[in-house]
Design a protein around this motif. Structure first.
Motif, mmCIF file in Angstrom:
data_model
loop_
_atom_site.group_PDB
_atom_site.id
_atom_site.type_symbol
_atom_site.label_atom_id
_atom_site.label_comp_id
_atom_site.label_asym_id
_atom_site.label_seq_id
_atom_site.Cartn_x
_atom_site.Cartn_y
_atom_site.Cartn_z
ATOM 1 N N MET A 1 48.827 40.352 29.468
ATOM 2 C CA MET A 1 48.773 40.806 30.853
ATOM 3 C C MET A 1 47.523 40.252 31.523
ATOM 4 N N LEU A 2 47.694 39.759 32.742
ATOM 5 C CA LEU A 2 46.571 39.226 33.501
ATOM 6 C C LEU A 2 46.192 40.251 34.568
ATOM 7 N N LEU A 3 44.945 40.709 34.538
ATOM 8 C CA LEU A 3 44.498 41.766 35.440
ATOM 9 C C LEU A 3 43.298 41.310 36.256
ATOM 10 N N GLN A 4 43.343 41.596 37.535
ATOM 11 C CA GLN A 4 42.224 41.326 38.427
ATOM 12 C C GLN A 4 41.562 42.653 38.786
ATOM 13 N N ILE A 5 40.257 42.738 38.589
ATOM 14 C CA ILE A 5 39.520 43.970 38.847
ATOM 15 C C ILE A 5 38.456 43.720 39.900
ATOM 16 N N THR A 6 38.412 44.583 40.895
ATOM 17 C CA THR A 6 37.355 44.554 41.901
ATOM 18 C C THR A 6 36.668 45.913 41.886
ATOM 19 N N HIS A 7 35.394 45.920 41.564
ATOM 20 C CA HIS A 7 34.602 47.159 41.471
ATOM 21 C C HIS A 7 33.508 47.083 42.532
ATOM 22 N N GLU A 8 33.635 47.916 43.571
ATOM 23 C CA GLU A 8 32.711 47.905 44.697
ATOM 24 C C GLU A 8 31.812 49.141 44.674
ATOM 25 N N THR A 9 30.512 48.919 44.785
ATOM 26 C CA THR A 9 29.531 50.002 44.818
ATOM 27 C C THR A 9 28.673 49.839 46.075
ATOM 28 N N HIS A 10 28.559 50.910 46.856
ATOM 29 C CA HIS A 10 27.788 50.833 48.096
ATOM 30 C C HIS A 10 26.863 52.034 48.210
ATOM 31 N N TYR A 11 25.561 51.747 48.370
ATOM 32 C CA TYR A 11 24.545 52.783 48.584
ATOM 33 C C TYR A 11 24.040 52.702 50.023
ATOM 34 N N ALA A 12 23.838 53.864 50.635
ATOM 35 C CA ALA A 12 23.155 53.957 51.935
ATOM 36 C C ALA A 12 21.943 54.860 51.739
ATOM 37 N N TYR A 13 20.752 54.393 52.139
ATOM 38 C CA TYR A 13 19.507 55.102 51.872
ATOM 39 C C TYR A 13 18.871 55.642 53.162
ATOM 40 N N ALA A 14 18.234 56.793 53.041
ATOM 41 C CA ALA A 14 17.461 57.360 54.159
ATOM 42 C C ALA A 14 16.285 58.151 53.564
ATOM 43 N N ARG B 1 33.766 41.171 40.580
ATOM 44 C CA ARG B 1 35.145 40.677 40.573
ATOM 45 C C ARG B 1 35.398 40.017 39.221
ATOM 46 N N SER B 2 36.430 40.471 38.538
ATOM 47 C CA SER B 2 36.719 39.951 37.197
ATOM 48 C C SER B 2 38.196 39.658 37.040
ATOM 49 N N LEU B 3 38.488 38.624 36.289
ATOM 50 C CA LEU B 3 39.859 38.275 35.925
ATOM 51 C C LEU B 3 39.934 38.296 34.403
ATOM 52 N N VAL B 4 40.800 39.138 33.873
ATOM 53 C CA VAL B 4 40.847 39.382 32.431
ATOM 54 C C VAL B 4 42.274 39.252 31.921
ATOM 55 N N ARG B 5 42.438 38.562 30.798
ATOM 56 C CA ARG B 5 43.736 38.519 30.121
ATOM 57 C C ARG B 5 43.674 39.472 28.925
ATOM 58 N N THR B 6 44.606 40.408 28.882
ATOM 59 C CA THR B 6 44.624 41.384 27.800
ATOM 60 C C THR B 6 45.867 41.211 26.941
ATOM 61 N N SER B 7 45.789 41.710 25.727
ATOM 62 C CA SER B 7 46.932 41.705 24.820
ATOM 63 C C SER B 7 46.908 42.997 24.017
ATOM 64 N N ALA B 8 47.944 43.245 23.270
ATOM 65 C CA ALA B 8 48.016 44.475 22.486
ATOM 66 C C ALA B 8 46.900 44.493 21.449
ATOM 67 N N PRO B 9 46.257 45.654 21.239
ATOM 68 C CA PRO B 9 45.188 45.738 20.254
ATOM 69 C C PRO B 9 45.674 45.377 18.855
ATOM 70 N N VAL B 10 44.779 44.792 18.073
ATOM 71 C CA VAL B 10 45.089 44.438 16.689
ATOM 72 C C VAL B 10 45.033 45.700 15.837
ATOM 73 N N LEU B 11 46.100 45.975 15.091
ATOM 74 C CA LEU B 11 46.146 47.169 14.250
ATOM 75 C C LEU B 11 45.259 46.998 13.027
ATOM 76 N N ALA B 12 44.674 48.093 12.591
ATOM 77 C CA ALA B 12 43.858 48.075 11.381
ATOM 78 C C ALA B 12 44.748 47.844 10.163
ATOM 79 N N PRO B 13 44.212 47.245 9.095
ATOM 80 C CA PRO B 13 45.000 47.067 7.873
ATOM 81 C C PRO B 13 45.517 48.403 7.351
ATOM 82 N N ALA B 14 46.630 48.348 6.652
ATOM 83 C CA ALA B 14 47.256 49.579 6.155
ATOM 84 C C ALA B 14 46.305 50.396 5.292
ATOM 85 N N ALA B 15 45.508 49.711 4.473
ATOM 86 C CA ALA B 15 44.586 50.429 3.587
ATOM 87 C C ALA B 15 43.584 51.253 4.385
ATOM 88 N N ALA B 16 43.090 50.685 5.491
ATOM 89 C CA ALA B 16 42.122 51.411 6.313
ATOM 90 C C ALA B 16 42.780 52.584 7.026
#
Length: 318
Positions: free
Chosen positions: A1-14, A78-93
């Motif tokens: 999955m290709l995801l685009q993220i925009t994270h905006e932070t705005h401070y106003a000071y007085a 602003r970030s563009l990220v390609r994600t995939s399904a997480p890798v499962l831990a080995p059966a023993a773990a």
């Protein structure tokens, strides 16, 4: 999955801020199931100094300094990220009983050091408390595999707790949120981590984003999403260090390709998206907007397609 993220932070000071230094954790991680393709950090007013470094947990952090008087501060990641399904831990773990995992991480003379042991100890927002152990005992029965017990704890929290954005603040103790059975994702992550660590099991805090779906017939709202938080539980390897399995008690599931990890740490204090030291600006207002949206591969990365980022911006100075 290709995801685009925009994270905006705005401070106003007085009144206005005269000088400031800030540290931001806003650049997504590179992991086995997550590839960072593009990242921009836009800052206004323009800082006189900016740099990027990697902290002890492997997170990218941006530092910037402002030396002129300013009444507002805007930071847009602003970030563009390609994600995939997480890798499962080995059966023993996945079959290791939780008591065995705890014993393997206990200190013994001459034993090999496992870096995950650092995540067993209390931290600023996650102290040791008997109430955490009492709640966890319903899931961590004798001989139960750690991964199964953690999944059960994750599901119990989803059933037992109420998401309430007005019930807690950043300073609300996790044990208080546990007692009231309500809070936000940050509270739920701290509570689950407290339950695990009180039993002697390593757990870490993950900050990031979750792709949300608009209601049927409605369009996706820009800036309507929010940062998210979940938990990583440590699974030792057959010999030596192992890996981590993620759990999201807010949604009662394990994160998948619709999640984007920003940073990992002992708790929120290690991975706060923005923090700083100011000279002036006795009062401030803060507005944060996050947009997470899927992008068609051909639209974002096609040979003749425009990238979804302004091209006149420079990367942070490394």
């Amino acid at each position: 999955m290709l995801l685009q993220i925009t994270h905006e932070t705005h401070y106003a000071y007085a009144p206005a801020v005269e000088t400031a230094q800030h540290l931001a954790h806003l650049k997504p991680l590179q992991t086995a199931s997550q590839e960072l393709l593009e990242h921009r950090l836009e800052i206004a007013p323009e800082p006189v100094q900016r740099s990027e470094s990697v902290d002890v947990y492997g997170n990218a952090r941006a530092f910037f300094a402002l030396e002129s008087t300013h009444e507002e501060l805007s930071v847009v990641a602003r970030s563009l990220v390609r994600t995939s399904a997480p890798v499962l831990a080995p059966a023993a773990a996945r079959e290791l009983p939780w008591e065995q995992v705890r014993e393997r991480l206990c200190y013994r003379k001459g034993a090999a050091y496992d870096p995950a042991v650092e995540f067993v100890f209390p931290s600023r927002y996650v102290p040791r408390h008997e109430d955490f152990a009492a709640y966890a005992q319903g899931s961590f029965t004798p001989g139960r595999p750690l991964i199964e017990a953690a999944q059960d704890l994750n599901q119990r929290m989803f059933r037992d707790f109420i998401y309430d954005g007005d019930s807690t603040e950043i300073s609300t103790p996790a044990v208080q949120a546990l007692a009231h059975r309500r809070g936000v994702c940050q509270d739920f992550a701290h509570i689950m981590i407290g339950c695990l660590r009180t039993l002697g099991l390593p757990a870490r805090y993950v900050s990031g984003y979750l792709l949300t779906q608009p209601a049927p017939g409605e369009t996706r709202l820009v800036g309507a999403d929010a940062s998210h938080a979940w938990v990583s539980v440590y699974l030792p390897g057959a010999e030596g260090p192992g890996g981590w399995a993620d759990f999201d008690p807010t949604n009662g599931r394990q994160p998948g390709e619709d999640y984007v990890a920003l940073a990992v740490g002992r708790d929120f204090a290690d991975v706060s998206p923005m923090r700083g030291v100011l000279h002036g600006g006795a009062r401030h207002t803060l507005k944060v907007g996050v947009t997470v949206e899927p992008v068609e591969e051909k639209d974002a990365l096609g040979e003749n397609a425009a990238l979804p980022f302004p091209q006149n911006l420079e990367h942070p100075t490394p």
